[in-house]
Design a protein around this motif. Structure first.
Motif, mmCIF file in Angstrom:
data_model
loop_
_atom_site.group_PDB
_atom_site.id
_atom_site.type_symbol
_atom_site.label_atom_id
_atom_site.label_comp_id
_atom_site.label_asym_id
_atom_site.label_seq_id
_atom_site.Cartn_x
_atom_site.Cartn_y
_atom_site.Cartn_z
ATOM 1 N N ILE A 1 48.945 31.971 37.002
ATOM 2 C CA ILE A 1 48.008 30.908 36.627
ATOM 3 C C ILE A 1 46.649 31.513 36.306
ATOM 4 C CG2 ILE A 1 46.638 28.995 37.598
ATOM 5 C CD1 ILE A 1 49.178 28.192 39.147
ATOM 6 N N ALA A 2 46.188 32.404 37.179
ATOM 7 C CA ALA A 2 44.891 33.055 36.982
ATOM 8 C C ALA A 2 44.888 33.894 35.711
ATOM 9 C CB ALA A 2 44.549 33.915 38.194
ATOM 10 N N SER A 3 45.980 34.619 35.451
ATOM 11 C CA SER A 3 46.040 35.470 34.266
ATOM 12 C C SER A 3 46.118 34.661 32.980
ATOM 13 C CB SER A 3 47.211 36.453 34.357
ATOM 14 O OG SER A 3 48.440 35.779 34.268
ATOM 15 N N ALA A 4 46.526 33.421 33.091
ATOM 16 C CA ALA A 4 46.562 32.535 31.923
ATOM 17 C C ALA A 4 45.222 31.841 31.699
ATOM 18 C CB ALA A 4 47.664 31.487 32.087
ATOM 19 N N GLY A 5 44.252 32.109 32.577
ATOM 20 C CA GLY A 5 42.919 31.543 32.401
ATOM 21 C C GLY A 5 42.681 30.225 33.106
ATOM 22 N N TYR A 6 43.584 29.848 33.999
ATOM 23 C CA TYR A 6 43.407 28.616 34.767
ATOM 24 C C TYR A 6 42.818 28.957 36.133
ATOM 25 C CZ TYR A 6 46.251 26.427 31.203
ATOM 26 O OH TYR A 6 46.721 25.963 30.005
ATOM 27 N N PRO B 1 42.538 29.354 39.777
ATOM 28 C CA PRO B 1 43.530 29.356 40.857
ATOM 29 C C PRO B 1 43.111 28.540 42.082
ATOM 30 C CG PRO B 1 42.360 31.433 40.814
ATOM 31 C CD PRO B 1 41.912 30.656 39.602
ATOM 32 N N ARG B 2 41.840 28.190 42.191
ATOM 33 C CA ARG B 2 41.381 27.410 43.348
ATOM 34 C C ARG B 2 41.955 26.003 43.359
ATOM 35 N NH1 ARG B 2 35.297 29.207 42.153
ATOM 36 N NH2 ARG B 2 36.163 28.663 40.130
ATOM 37 N N VAL B 3 42.535 25.591 42.257
ATOM 38 C CA VAL B 3 43.127 24.260 42.166
ATOM 39 C C VAL B 3 44.494 24.209 42.860
ATOM 40 C CG1 VAL B 3 43.988 22.522 40.542
ATOM 41 C CG2 VAL B 3 41.872 23.747 40.042
ATOM 42 N N ALA B 4 45.212 25.334 42.869
ATOM 43 C CA ALA B 4 46.583 25.353 43.402
ATOM 44 C C ALA B 4 46.689 24.849 44.841
ATOM 45 C CB ALA B 4 47.178 26.748 43.262
ATOM 46 N N THR C 1 39.707 37.285 41.025
ATOM 47 C CA THR C 1 39.318 38.471 40.265
ATOM 48 C C THR C 1 40.033 38.497 38.919
ATOM 49 O OG1 THR C 1 38.893 39.738 42.275
ATOM 50 C CG2 THR C 1 39.310 41.005 40.276
ATOM 51 N N ILE C 2 41.321 38.221 38.937
ATOM 52 C CA ILE C 2 42.089 38.157 37.685
ATOM 53 C C ILE C 2 41.524 37.063 36.786
ATOM 54 C CG2 ILE C 2 44.344 37.552 36.711
ATOM 55 C CD1 ILE C 2 45.573 38.918 39.228
ATOM 56 N N TYR C 3 41.305 35.881 37.354
ATOM 57 C CA TYR C 3 40.783 34.734 36.598
ATOM 58 C C TYR C 3 39.437 35.068 35.949
ATOM 59 C CZ TYR C 3 38.647 30.102 35.968
ATOM 60 O OH TYR C 3 38.004 28.995 35.470
ATOM 61 N N LYS C 4 38.531 35.663 36.716
ATOM 62 C CA LYS C 4 37.198 35.994 36.182
ATOM 63 C C LYS C 4 37.288 37.049 35.088
ATOM 64 C CE LYS C 4 34.833 34.629 40.378
ATOM 65 N NZ LYS C 4 34.190 35.079 41.616
ATOM 66 N N ASN C 5 38.169 38.032 35.240
ATOM 67 C CA ASN C 5 38.343 39.043 34.200
ATOM 68 C C ASN C 5 38.888 38.440 32.915
ATOM 69 O OD1 ASN C 5 37.365 41.178 35.734
ATOM 70 N ND2 ASN C 5 39.394 41.786 36.452
ATOM 71 N N VAL C 6 39.844 37.555 33.047
ATOM 72 C CA VAL C 6 40.427 36.903 31.870
ATOM 73 C C VAL C 6 39.387 36.027 31.184
ATOM 74 C CG1 VAL C 6 42.110 35.157 31.135
ATOM 75 C CG2 VAL C 6 42.810 36.996 32.665
ATOM 76 N N ARG C 7 38.649 35.263 31.968
ATOM 77 C CA ARG C 7 37.641 34.365 31.399
ATOM 78 C C ARG C 7 36.505 35.130 30.720
ATOM 79 N NH1 ARG C 7 38.733 29.260 30.495
ATOM 80 N NH2 ARG C 7 36.599 28.698 30.918
ATOM 81 N N SER C 8 36.216 36.355 31.194
ATOM 82 C CA SER C 8 35.133 37.140 30.598
ATOM 83 C C SER C 8 35.618 37.980 29.423
ATOM 84 C CB SER C 8 34.499 38.045 31.658
ATOM 85 O OG SER C 8 35.408 39.059 32.028
ATOM 86 N N GLY C 9 36.925 37.918 29.156
ATOM 87 C CA GLY C 9 37.475 38.642 28.019
ATOM 88 C C GLY C 9 37.914 40.059 28.328
ATOM 89 N N ARG C 10 37.844 40.459 29.588
ATOM 90 C CA ARG C 10 38.235 41.816 29.961
ATOM 91 C C ARG C 10 39.742 41.969 30.151
ATOM 92 N NH1 ARG C 10 33.979 42.886 34.667
ATOM 93 N NH2 ARG C 10 34.259 40.660 34.829
ATOM 94 N N GLY C 11 40.457 40.887 30.190
ATOM 95 C CA GLY C 11 41.907 40.961 30.391
ATOM 96 C C GLY C 11 42.282 41.250 31.822
ATOM 97 N N VAL C 12 43.528 41.602 32.010
ATOM 98 C CA VAL C 12 44.058 41.829 33.345
ATOM 99 C C VAL C 12 44.585 43.257 33.406
ATOM 100 C CG1 VAL C 12 45.731 41.069 35.079
ATOM 101 C CG2 VAL C 12 44.740 39.411 33.500
ATOM 102 N N GLU C 13 43.869 44.117 34.088
ATOM 103 C CA GLU C 13 44.290 45.505 34.235
ATOM 104 C C GLU C 13 45.265 45.651 35.387
ATOM 105 O OE1 GLU C 13 41.177 48.400 34.361
ATOM 106 O OE2 GLU C 13 39.950 47.227 32.979
ATOM 107 N N GLY C 14 46.357 46.345 35.128
ATOM 108 C CA GLY C 14 47.305 46.654 36.193
ATOM 109 C C GLY C 14 48.126 45.467 36.680
ATOM 110 N N PHE C 15 48.059 44.353 36.003
ATOM 111 C CA PHE C 15 48.834 43.189 36.431
ATOM 112 C C PHE C 15 50.128 43.127 35.640
ATOM 113 C CE2 PHE C 15 49.858 38.614 36.201
ATOM 114 C CZ PHE C 15 50.117 38.412 37.535
#
Length: 102
Positions: free
Chosen positions: A33-38, A40-43, A87-101
């Motif tokens: 969910i986080a890596s898709a840009g949603y 995760p605090r909602v889950a 951390t994943i969510y913030k990286n995705v939202r900032s355009g940095r993507g997801v490293e190592g995921f």
């Protein structure tokens, strides 16, 4: 007698593993969910509502193959799990993507 043995085997041996697998699936789902840009605090909030709708009960929680909505919400909201997802969510939202995921 064989029915009693099968029932006890299921309650004591199979269900705990099934619940553990469900929790692992929830954890992976949270990261996805986080890596898709949603957010995760909602889950955890969704699982809390689900528990209220389905009417979590002590007996039902014990014999169910799935953890209760309340238990799922508590585990997903744990600091370490949520921190990783955020951390994943913030990286995705900032355009940095997801490293190592995955």
């Amino acid at each position: 007698m064989p029915d009693l043995v099968n029932t006890m085997s299921s309650l004591l041996l199979r269900l705990p593993f099934s619940r553990r697998m469900e929790m692992e699936a929830d954890y992976i789902g949270l990261l996805l969910i986080a890596s898709a840009g949603y957010d995760p605090r909602v889950a955890p909030k969704v699982y809390e509502k689900l528990g209220r709708v389905t009417g979590d009960s002590t007996l039902g929680n014990y014999i169910s193959t799935h953890p209760s909505g309340k238990k799922r919400a508590e585990l997903l909201a744990q600091a370490k799990i949520m921190e990783e997802a955020l951390t994943i969510y913030k990286n995705v939202r900032s355009g940095r993507g997801v490293e190592g995921f995955l």
